[in-house]
Structure formats: C-alpha cells, structure tokens
Scaffold this motif. Structure first.
Motif, PDB file in Angstrom:
ATOM      1  N   SER A   1      29.139  24.366 -14.370  1.00 57.43           N
ATOM      2  CA  SER A   1      28.163  24.883 -13.422  1.00 57.43           C
ATOM      3  C   SER A   1      28.873  25.725 -12.362  1.00 57.43           C
ATOM      4  O   SER A   1      30.093  25.655 -12.205  1.00 57.43           O
ATOM      5  N   PHE A   2      28.089  26.509 -11.624  1.00 61.77           N
ATOM      6  CA  PHE A   2      28.680  27.376 -10.610  1.00 61.77           C
ATOM      7  C   PHE A   2      29.352  26.557  -9.512  1.00 61.77           C
ATOM      8  O   PHE A   2      30.456  26.868  -9.076  1.00 61.77           O
ATOM      9  N   SER A   3      28.694  25.477  -9.058  1.00 60.01           N
ATOM     10  CA  SER A   3      29.284  24.648  -8.002  1.00 60.01           C
ATOM     11  C   SER A   3      30.551  23.957  -8.487  1.00 60.01           C
ATOM     12  O   SER A   3      31.524  23.837  -7.738  1.00 60.01           O
ATOM     13  N   ALA A   4      30.567  23.520  -9.757  1.00 63.12           N
ATOM     14  CA  ALA A   4      31.768  22.880 -10.298  1.00 63.12           C
ATOM     15  C   ALA A   4      32.907  23.886 -10.411  1.00 63.12           C
ATOM     16  O   ALA A   4      34.073  23.543 -10.182  1.00 63.12           O
ATOM     17  N   TRP A   5      32.580  25.133 -10.748  1.00 60.29           N
ATOM     18  CA  TRP A   5      33.613  26.177 -10.805  1.00 60.29           C
ATOM     19  C   TRP A   5      34.230  26.396  -9.435  1.00 60.29           C
ATOM     20  O   TRP A   5      35.452  26.520  -9.308  1.00 60.29           O
TER      21      TRP A   5
ATOM     22  N   TYR B   1      26.418  21.025  -4.904  1.00 61.78           N
ATOM     23  CA  TYR B   1      25.600  21.229  -6.094  1.00 61.78           C
ATOM     24  C   TYR B   1      24.315  22.006  -5.794  1.00 61.78           C
ATOM     25  O   TYR B   1      23.666  22.530  -6.707  1.00 61.78           O
ATOM     26  N   ARG B   2      23.916  22.099  -4.519  1.00 61.92           N
ATOM     27  CA  ARG B   2      22.698  22.836  -4.180  1.00 61.92           C
ATOM     28  C   ARG B   2      22.828  24.313  -4.534  1.00 61.92           C
ATOM     29  O   ARG B   2      21.817  25.017  -4.682  1.00 61.92           O
ATOM     30  N   LEU B   3      24.067  24.815  -4.666  1.00 59.84           N
ATOM     31  CA  LEU B   3      24.256  26.209  -5.056  1.00 59.84           C
ATOM     32  C   LEU B   3      23.715  26.490  -6.445  1.00 59.84           C
ATOM     33  O   LEU B   3      23.317  27.618  -6.749  1.00 59.84           O
ATOM     34  N   ASP B   4      23.698  25.478  -7.304  1.00 57.53           N
ATOM     35  CA  ASP B   4      23.264  25.697  -8.675  1.00 57.53           C
ATOM     36  C   ASP B   4      21.794  26.084  -8.754  1.00 57.53           C
ATOM     37  O   ASP B   4      21.375  26.745  -9.707  1.00 57.53           O
TER      38      ASP B   4
ATOM     39  N   PHE C   1      22.237  29.948  -8.219  1.00 60.00           N
ATOM     40  CA  PHE C   1      23.206  30.790  -8.921  1.00 60.00           C
ATOM     41  C   PHE C   1      23.651  30.252 -10.273  1.00 60.00           C
ATOM     42  O   PHE C   1      24.553  30.818 -10.873  1.00 60.00           O
ATOM     43  N   ASN C   2      23.065  29.174 -10.756  1.00 62.86           N
ATOM     44  CA  ASN C   2      23.502  28.637 -12.046  1.00 62.86           C
ATOM     45  C   ASN C   2      22.705  29.295 -13.178  1.00 62.86           C
ATOM     46  O   ASN C   2      22.014  28.637 -13.939  1.00 62.86           O
TER      47      ASN C   2
ATOM     48  N   LYS D   1      28.181  35.117 -16.351  1.00 66.92           N
ATOM     49  CA  LYS D   1      28.922  36.177 -17.020  1.00 66.92           C
ATOM     50  C   LYS D   1      29.522  37.140 -16.016  1.00 66.92           C
ATOM     51  O   LYS D   1      30.569  37.739 -16.270  1.00 66.92           O
ATOM     52  N   GLN D   2      28.859  37.313 -14.862  1.00 63.82           N
ATOM     53  CA  GLN D   2      29.434  38.156 -13.825  1.00 63.82           C
ATOM     54  C   GLN D   2      30.730  37.552 -13.281  1.00 63.82           C
ATOM     55  O   GLN D   2      31.674  38.271 -12.958  1.00 63.82           O
TER      56      GLN D   2
END
Length: 359
Positions: free
Chosen positions: A80-84, A328-331, A334-335, A341-342
C-alpha cells in the motif's frame, strides 16, 4: 589453576571491575560522542544577520558529502502507499535526503530551482553550543521560531498571539523572554526526532531558526502531492479564529482530487483552490505554484511541496517526504493503481534507477 578459580562457586563467571571496563570502552565512547556531534552539527557556529544563511546551510551538507540526487525505492506489487512511505522512512536512502528536509537548506533548493518564487527570510540560526545568544537576541514583533530537524516543533507569534505546533494550538502567553526561548530551543535540540518518529531526519543537523512572519495573520497553506513529478492532489489548510469567548484557532484541511484521479492541470488547480479558500490566490500565483511544484519534485517518486501566498507573492514552505508519518489514512486518497505506477512498481522496472533517469 589460580586460587581465585578454585574458590569461585561453580557457575559464577569472572567479572571485571568498572575501571577496567571504562578503560577499554573509553575510546569507543569518545568515538560515538564525536560521531553524534558531527552529524548533529554541535560544533557549528550561530549565524545572525546573514542574508545567505540558507545557502550556507545547503553548502554544509554538500561539504559533508550529501551530493547524490534524490533516491527512493520502488513500490512492491502488494504494498500500500502508506506502507511504502513507512518502508522508505526506515531505509538508508531516506537518510541521504537530509538537505531536502532541513527547513533551512530546503529553501535554498527552492529558490535555485524555481527562482520565480521566494522564501521567508531566515533571520538567525542557532545550534546547540550557541543557545546563550538567544537570551540577548532581539526578536521582532511577529516571527516564526522552528526546529529544522523535525516536524511540529515550531512557534508562531503574530499580533501578540502565539500559536504552537502544526495545528496552530493557541497559547495564552503573550510574550516569551529570551531565557524561555532558550529553554524551548534546548528541549527541541535534545529531542531525537529521528529515533522513533521519522528516521529520515537522522542526518539533519540539529538547529533552530528564526524566520520572518508572512503577512499579518496565519496564511493559507497549499500543499501539492506530487507523484512522478506531477500533481495529483492539493490540500488547502487554513486556520479559523474561534469566537471571542474561546481561545485559539481551528484548523481546516481538505484534499482535492479529480474524480477520475488523473493529474491536476493548471486549470484544475485554479478550480480546486478557489473551492476552499475564502480569498483564492490570483491565477498568476497559482501558475507559479504549479510550475514550482513540478520543478522541485523532479527526480522524486513522491514528495509533497508546500506553498504560502501572501499579497500575491508565492512563498515556499517545505518538502515533505512522509505526510502523516505514513499513516494508513493516506490509502483512502492515494492507494490507486495508476498512482502506484506513478511511484514506480518494482515488477515494471528492470533497473530500479530507471525512474530517476527518465525524470
């Protein structure tokens, strides 16, 4: 066999005295203290009244060896984006981005790569050994006081109103003495912000700066979320004054995106900002923010670029690599697959550095 060995009870190991331990551990302790002093810049000298403070701070990192371009790892297919973001925060690549997250040197990076915008003037910079100078330092009536090696460590004084922290918490205290500012700075400098919050600040020199206050009240904060060098969202933050029978202010923040989650064009940015701001910025200012965001995000897989607009003048705020500290709220925003891919999926990159070569 020595007498001591024969008289020692079975199972009890021999121990060395404290003097013996200190004698052998002393060189390692001295080396560790020297390393901490070097990375934290505790041997640096305070700079006051120098219009090139930010340039000198940027030069400090270059002379230290931080010369590599921005490096961020690719995103795993199931990540996920937050995990990244959290994984990047703990990577060695993020610790090499100190000159971009330092509140002072980042301003030099902004004005050199986007000369059509400006920054708040850095009035003074203080490091740990020079905090005594804060006692006699003459603070202006309105100013910003902040630490460069972390987030949330700031104090804003405007029209005899004091606000603390990123959320603008109101303080009933009207004026701070030089001794109180020194104690506040000492508490910030003694805090290891990178230890348990955001490790990418590990190599940032610990210092506090005094900046000019922009305008006559807390300005709007425009934050561009840049993926692959293009804006995909904008967050508008503003502070509302509470009624007279209460104290403080209330933070309003809203994230704007296109419905199909496509990149924001210049026209989209104008429309989104006008929806949240009671006094939308001029079109010319929005154009400068759009162009500056693209220029400053070049080479980053993801970065958030913050701006302020005061009297039609665009001011650079900071670069943020880990918004909400990877919460995790970012997901929820943006998830999405095309945003992933960006950033760059590892399965689609034969060379992990190919992303940087394309930018």
């Amino acid at each position: 066999m020595p007498m001591e060995e024969t008289m020692r009870p079975q199972g009890v190991r021999a121990t060395h005295s404290w003097s013996w331990r200190l004698w052998h551990a002393g060189p390692w302790i001295v080396l560790w203290l020297f390393r901490c002093a070097w990375w934290n810049g505790t041997w640096d000298v305070v700079v006051q009244g120098n219009p090139k403070i930010d340039a000198a701070t940027w030069k400090f990192y270059l002379e230290r060896g931080d010369t590599k371009p921005p490096e961020q790892g690719c995103m795993e297919d199931s990540e996920s984006f937050s995990a990244w973001i959290r994984r990047q925060m703990n990577s060695s690549q993020y610790t090499r981005l100190a000159r971009f997250v330092d509140k002072s040197s980042a301003k030099h990076y902004a004005v050199t790569h986007a000369p059509y915008i400006t920054t708040a003037q850095t009035i003074a910079l203080f490091t740990r050994p020079r905090l005594r100078a804060l006692r006699a330092f003459e603070f202006p009536d309105s100013f910003a006081f902040k630490a460069v090696h972390g987030s949330g460590m700031n104090l804003l004084v405007a029209n005899k109103k004091v606000y603390a922290g990123n959320k603008g918490r109101y303080s009933r205290k009207k004026r701070f003495t030089g001794e109180e500012m020194k104690q506040l700075a000492r508490s910030w400098l003694s805090r290891c912000y990178s230890c348990d919050i955001e490790p990418q600040y590990k190599r940032v020199r610990r210092a506090v700066i005094v900046e000019e206050f922009l305008g006559s009240h807390l300005p709007y904060d425009y934050q561009l979320f840049m993926f692959g060098g293009r804006p995909f969202a904008v967050q508008v933050r503003r502070f509302e004054e509470m009624p007279k029978n209460t104290s403080g202010s209330r933070l309003r923040a809203r994230v704007h995106q296109n419905r199909n989650r496509t990149p924001l064009t210049f026209a989209d940015l104008v429309d989104k900002m006008s929806q949240s701001a009671a006094e939308p910025p001029p079109v010319t200012s929005v154009e400068k923010m759009f162009n500056a965001g693209v220029a400053l995000a070049r080479g980053f897989r993801f970065v958030r670029v913050d701006f302020y607009v005061v009297n039609e003048t665009v001011y650079f705020g900071e670069l943020t690599l880990s918004p909400l500290k990877g919460n995790y709220r970012l997901d929820g925003f943006f998830n999405k697959e095309h945003l992933r891919k960006q950033v760059g999926l590892c399965s689609e990159e034969a060379d992990p550095l190919s992303f940087l070569a394309m930018k």
